[in-house]
Design an enzyme around this catalytic site. Structure first.
Site, short mmCIF file in Angstrom:
data_model
loop_
_atom_site.label_atom_id
_atom_site.label_comp_id
_atom_site.label_asym_id
_atom_site.label_seq_id
_atom_site.Cartn_x
_atom_site.Cartn_y
_atom_site.Cartn_z
N ASP A 77 88.64 -64.83 -11.05
CA ASP A 77 88.56 -66.21 -10.60
C ASP A 77 89.32 -67.06 -11.60
O ASP A 77 88.97 -67.11 -12.78
CB ASP A 77 87.09 -66.66 -10.52
CG ASP A 77 86.95 -68.03 -9.89
OD1 ASP A 77 87.93 -68.82 -9.95
OD2 ASP A 77 85.88 -68.33 -9.34
N ILE A 78 90.36 -67.71 -11.15
CA ILE A 78 91.21 -68.46 -12.08
C ILE A 78 90.47 -69.61 -12.74
O ILE A 78 90.89 -70.11 -13.79
CB ILE A 78 92.47 -69.00 -11.38
CG1 ILE A 78 92.08 -69.95 -10.23
CG2 ILE A 78 93.35 -67.87 -10.89
CD1 ILE A 78 93.22 -70.78 -9.73
N ILE A 129 106.55 -74.38 9.87
CA ILE A 129 107.44 -73.39 10.50
C ILE A 129 106.68 -72.11 10.78
O ILE A 129 106.79 -71.52 11.87
CB ILE A 129 108.67 -73.14 9.61
CG1 ILE A 129 109.57 -74.37 9.59
CG2 ILE A 129 109.44 -71.91 10.08
CD1 ILE A 129 110.78 -74.26 8.69
N TYR A 162 95.36 -84.41 -1.44
CA TYR A 162 96.13 -83.27 -1.94
C TYR A 162 97.22 -83.75 -2.89
O TYR A 162 97.42 -83.19 -3.98
CB TYR A 162 96.73 -82.52 -0.75
CG TYR A 162 97.58 -81.32 -1.10
CD1 TYR A 162 97.01 -80.10 -1.40
CD2 TYR A 162 98.98 -81.41 -1.09
CE1 TYR A 162 97.79 -79.00 -1.71
CE2 TYR A 162 99.77 -80.32 -1.38
CZ TYR A 162 99.17 -79.11 -1.68
OH TYR A 162 99.96 -78.02 -1.99
N ILE A 200 101.15 -81.12 17.76
CA ILE A 200 101.92 -81.98 16.87
C ILE A 200 101.14 -83.27 16.68
O ILE A 200 100.76 -83.93 17.65
CB ILE A 200 103.31 -82.29 17.44
CG1 ILE A 200 104.20 -81.03 17.40
CG2 ILE A 200 103.98 -83.42 16.67
CD1 ILE A 200 105.61 -81.26 17.91
N ARG A 223 97.58 -88.38 12.01
CA ARG A 223 96.58 -88.36 10.96
C ARG A 223 96.91 -89.44 9.92
O ARG A 223 98.07 -89.74 9.66
CB ARG A 223 96.53 -86.99 10.29
CG ARG A 223 96.18 -85.87 11.27
CD ARG A 223 96.28 -84.50 10.65
NE ARG A 223 97.65 -84.16 10.28
CZ ARG A 223 98.03 -82.97 9.82
NH1 ARG A 223 97.13 -82.01 9.68
NH2 ARG A 223 99.29 -82.75 9.51
N ARG A 267 110.83 -84.22 7.92
CA ARG A 267 110.46 -83.43 6.76
C ARG A 267 111.66 -82.63 6.24
O ARG A 267 112.63 -82.38 6.96
CB ARG A 267 109.31 -82.46 7.11
CG ARG A 267 108.00 -83.13 7.48
CD ARG A 267 107.37 -83.84 6.30
NE ARG A 267 106.10 -84.46 6.64
CZ ARG A 267 105.95 -85.72 7.06
NH1 ARG A 267 107.03 -86.47 7.19
NH2 ARG A 267 104.76 -86.20 7.32
#
Length: 298
Positions: free
Chosen positions: A48-49, A180, A137, A195, A261, A203
């Site tokens: 586990d990192i 992709i 993120y 989509i 979103r 992008r």
């Protein structure tokens, strides 16, 4: 060189170690063990990192530490923000502390050029563009960048940060990440493609082989410049990507448009002239070539 790759069993990591192993001593740490990869000069440790104490000894005499370990993508990061912080930000700080303690010479961190900048003020986006992430993120990626920079200032550990565009290619098997990859799987299975928005979002895409070339340069060479965009310098709408893949497969895409979103930006195309000027890096694989290569190996 003695190199440690965190997350070496993941999508980018697997491609990277195949380039590293022949001329380097490579140590791979990942929470999962991939039975498909067994290469000479590579040592594999299933750890586990985030529990660095259990594998800190592996950092002895490391020339380059590639930190490719990430436990979230933009969607899952938003769904579980606290877990994202604990796993990625807190985990990275522990790794950095251990790296300093053990005398690691350099850290290479692949960040996200697609999310750390937020909505583009101008395009293409260079490294001087303001960083205003629109998703959690991107915030986590940017926070990790800052911690890497602070550890450099405090302890002198060398580093390089690569802000990647959308990476695609061989070994990408996730069902939740990589437009992709997901579109290709849906089309091959004759499933509808969702989509988010009207398909006009632009992008930048880069093949994983080119991404690995950039990682190799970042690890093996040093520069006073420490942060680089890595992409194709070209943009394409999401709808155009679907149509392109469908054309290669000789299929008709069944597209279902969903409400956009809140964390999706309208456009993200990276200016990659800095890494070209410093390292002579330019992507070699066109989008058409990359898609055809993925189709032929699937």
């Amino acid at each position: 060189m003695r190199i440690l790759v965190l997350g070496g069993q993941g999508f980018i990591g697997r491609n990277l170690i195949e380039e590293l192993y022949d001329k380097n001593e490579v140590i791979i740490v990942d929470r999962y063990k991939c039975k498909e990869i067994e290469l000479n000069n590579c040592s594999y440790f299933t750890q586990d990192i985030n529990n660095v104490d259990s594998w800190e000894y592996l950092l002895d005499n490391i020339d380059v530490l590639y930190h490719l370990a990430s436990s979230a993508n933009p969607l899952t990061s938003t769904e579980d923000i606290l877990s994202d912080i604990k796993s990625n930000i807190c985990g990275t700080v522990q790794i950095l502390q251990a790296a300093v303690k053990k005398g690691v010479k350099k850290i290479v961190y692949p960040s996200s050029g697609g999310t750390v900048y937020g909505e583009a003020i101008y395009s293409p986006i260079d490294e001087k563009h303001p960083t205003n992430p629109a998703c959690t993120y991107g915030i986590a990626k940017l926070a990790i960048e800052k911690y890497v920079q602070v550890f450099h200032k405090m302890y002198g550990i060398d580093y390089c940060i690569l802000r990647f565009a959308n990476v695609y290619g061989r070994y990408q098997t996730s069902n939740t990440q990589g437009a992709i990859n997901i579109f290709m799987r849906k089309l091959m299975a004759d499933e509808a493609i969702e989509i988010w928005g009207d398909g006009s979002a632009v992008r930048d895409y880069i093949n994983v082989k080119d991404a690995v070339d950039a990682l190799m340069l970042a690890g093996m060479r040093s520069s006073s410049e420490k942060i680089f965009n890595v992409g194709s310098n070209k943009g394409m709408t999401v709808e155009e990507i679907v149509i392109k893949i469908a054309s290669c497969l000789k299929k008709t895409a069944n597209i279902e448009y969903k409400k956009s979103r809140g964390f999706d930006v309208a456009s993200n195309v990276l200016d990659c002239s800095l890494i070209k000027n410093v390292y002579g890096f330019e992507p070699k694989i066109s989008l058409d070539e990359g898609i055809i290569s993925m189709l032929s190996s699937s």
